[in-house]
Design an enzyme around this catalytic site. Structure first.
Site, PDB file in Angstrom:
ATOM      1  N   ASP A  60       0.820  -1.212   0.000  1.00  0.00           N
ATOM      2  CA  ASP A  60       0.000   0.000   0.000  1.00  0.00           C
ATOM      3  C   ASP A  60       0.857   1.266   0.000  1.00  0.00           C
ATOM      4  O   ASP A  60       0.642   2.187   0.804  1.00  0.00           O
ATOM      5  CB  ASP A  60      -0.941   0.023   1.204  1.00  0.00           C
ATOM      6  N   GLU A 234     -11.278   1.135  -4.003  1.00  0.00           N
ATOM      7  CA  GLU A 234     -10.592   1.592  -2.785  1.00  0.00           C
ATOM      8  C   GLU A 234      -9.314   2.323  -3.146  1.00  0.00           C
ATOM      9  O   GLU A 234      -9.035   2.570  -4.326  1.00  0.00           O
ATOM     10  CB  GLU A 234     -10.291   0.405  -1.862  1.00  0.00           C
TER      11      GLU A 234
END
Length: 557
Positions: A60, A234
């Site tokens: 991430d 997302e």
């Protein structure tokens, strides 16, 4: 110079009286050695760099630039210190300079499982200050989404400021002049139409209080093509270019169908229209049998260099045969190209390259410890631990001391006890082909006492090699925990009642070998152990294996 990690300063001292009453409560470790080889065996030529730029458990990624300095932050879940901060001047040579969460008072992971905790941080820079916004999933006290700030990315970072009423995950900050916004993933309006139906929301923030103002609004409902029921939209980021607001997001979930998609609008509040070509990054359509595959590519963020180039950092994985990976998700780097006002990271059908032309930035010297390719290092425990060392959950007592060139590690809660912290500090396993060794001196007294090397995916999935007390004897033991069930795989006599033992783990993808020695030749304890259960696919979750010294006492208190 600020100490490179707060593990030393952050914890309360375990008293000498406790150690004297129970010698098994502490173990002494000399040296920690790591050596790893990249399986793809590619070599970057002059003017090229090698992918991934951050090997192993750095998922991430988010990136920010201040002048000619670049900073990346990655998810850290329940590892502490957390939110590792990486620095570079050329986008390919990275060094960890600190952790944004390095004080126990900042965060509480009590009761939090290994793949909960800190999700998908975003780092940004504005007017002399850095901001990280992130989610603390399942954390006590209703922390939820919070912001920390710093004037120096190496720290210190502020205590978290919870953004009240901000639900969902994957928040990121966008500045538009004097206005500040947060864009994030959350449930759609009304009732979700299908499993995985999510939405991207935007809310204005007050730049002083860092709290929400105005009315939240949905920017994307479902994904690029709602008729196809896209899942898990997302990881949103907004940036502005040539009068357009661009919104990039991950879509398809974090497994093999992961991808990156793009939308744009003339107004920050929308409506946003998907680009003519989506996704702008994925590996899901490629032959799964291709050699040295890169998979699960997505979750990107863009940065523009001082020379005008656009680049993207994103996560992806490098599975070994069987589509397993134990080391977690890597951070990759690729250029962003523009056509007719739309960005593209990698055209569909193309493989993520392991080498690529370097950014047009000044070349940097090689770091002391590289973050990709083949590398090795030795920590002699003669200086404060580097910021890459970390434990599990938030410590409330001192985990270790450094004494006369040794790490003295103190026993804590047993693995699996989510209410406390085990006696463990470790480093990421960054290669599927990796060797780790240490020297331990430990005196067990009861069944359950043990000290040595621990290779841990989560509280219920790990391998232990070290000195233990078994059937009334001091032995070298190999213990496996799969699904929380412990199995003693092998033992061998150890010097009694004391004496140093050198330990070595050799990982080779889904298999591992274990050796030891005490004053003589190396001896093999067990070879060919199946460790695919340490893969994300079997152990579940989002982290990678962390390896390091561990001590457990039957009665450490």
């Amino acid at each position: 110079m600020r100490q490179p990690t707060a593990l030393l300063a952050a914890l309360l001292l375990t008293t000498a009286a406790q150690a004297a009453d129970n010698p098994a409560a502490s173990a002494r470790f000399e040296r920690f050695s790591y050596a790893g080889k990249a399986p793809e065996r590619t070599t970057a030529r002059a003017g090229e760099y090698a992918n991934p730029v951050l090997a192993g458990y750095y998922p991430d990624p988010s990136i920010a630039r201040k002048g000619d300095d670049y900073y990346v932050v990655a998810s850290s879940f329940t590892n502490f210190p957390g939110l590792p901060i990486m620095h570079s001047k050329d986008l390919v040579t990275w060094t960890q300079v600190g952790n944004a969460l390095d004080r126990p008072g900042q965060i509480d992971f009590t009761g939090v499982r290994g793949s909960q905790g800190i999700f998908a941080p975003d780092i940004s820079y504005h007017d002399g200050r850095f901001y990280i916004i992130t989610t603390c999933a399942s954390c006590p006290g209703g922390v939820g989404n919070f912001i920390v700030t710093a004037t120096n990315p190496a720290g210190p970072w502020s205590d978290p400021i919870t953004v009240q009423g901000l639900n969902g995950i994957d928040p990121s900050i966008f500045r538009d002049g004097e206005k500040m916004y947060v864009v994030h993933n959350d449930a759609p309006e009304g009732t979700p139409r299908y499993d995985g139906h999510r939405a991207i929301w935007i809310t204005q923030l007050d730049p002083v209080s860092l709290q929400r103002i105005g009315t939240p609004k949905v920017l994307v409902d479902g994904g690029v093509d709602p008729s196809k029921k896209p899942i898990w939209i997302e990881a949103p980021h907004i940036f502005k270019k040539d009068g357009w607001y661009y919104l990039i997001c991950a879509e398809g979930g974090t497994a093999d169908n992961h991808s990156e998609v793009v939308f744009r609008s003339k107004d920050v509040m929308g409506p946003y229209v998907p680009g003519p070509v989506n996704p702008i990054l994925t590996q899901r359509d490629l032959d799964p049998q291709r050699p040295n595959p890169v998979t699960t590519a997505g979750h990107a963020k863009f940065v523009q260099t001082q020379n005008g180039e656009w680049w993207a950092v994103f996560l992806a994985t490098r599975p070994y045969p069987g589509n397993f990976y134990n080391i977690g998700r890597d951070t990759f780097l690729l250029p962003v190209t523009w056509k007719d006002g739309w960005p593209m990271i990698l055209e569909q059908g193309k493989t993520v390259p392991y080498t690529h032309r370097k950014p047009d930035l000044p070349a940097q010297p090689a770091p002391a410890i590289p973050m990709n390719g083949d590398f090795s290092y030795v920590d002699e425990f003669d200086a404060p631990l580097a910021p890459a060392w970390m434990g599990i959950r938030t410590p409330r007592e001192r985990v270790y001391d450094l004494k006369k060139g040794a790490l003295v590690l103190h026993a804590g809660r047993p693995l699996g006890d989510l209410a406390g912290v085990p006696g463990f500090v470790g480093r990421r396993q960054q290669h599927h082909d990796a060797s780790v060794s240490t020297v331990v001196d430990y005196t067990p007294r009861r069944d359950g006492d043990r000290a040595g090397l621990l290779a841990m995916q989560n509280d219920g999935a790990w391998m232990f090699l070290g000195i233990a007390w078994v059937d009334g004897k001091r032995v070298v033991a190999l213990v496996k925990s799969e699904g929380g069930k412990e199995t003693l795989l092998a033992t061998a006599p150890a010097p009694a009642p004391k004496g140093n033992v050198e330990l070595a783990m050799h990982m080779r993808g889904g298999q591992s070998d274990y050796r030891y020695r005490s004053g003589g030749q190396w001896k093999t304890l067990k070879t060919g152990v199946d460790v695919t259960f340490l893969s994300t696919q079997k152990a579940k979750g989002f982290v990678g294996v962390v390896i390091g010294p561990y001590v457990q006492s039957h009665n450490p208190q």
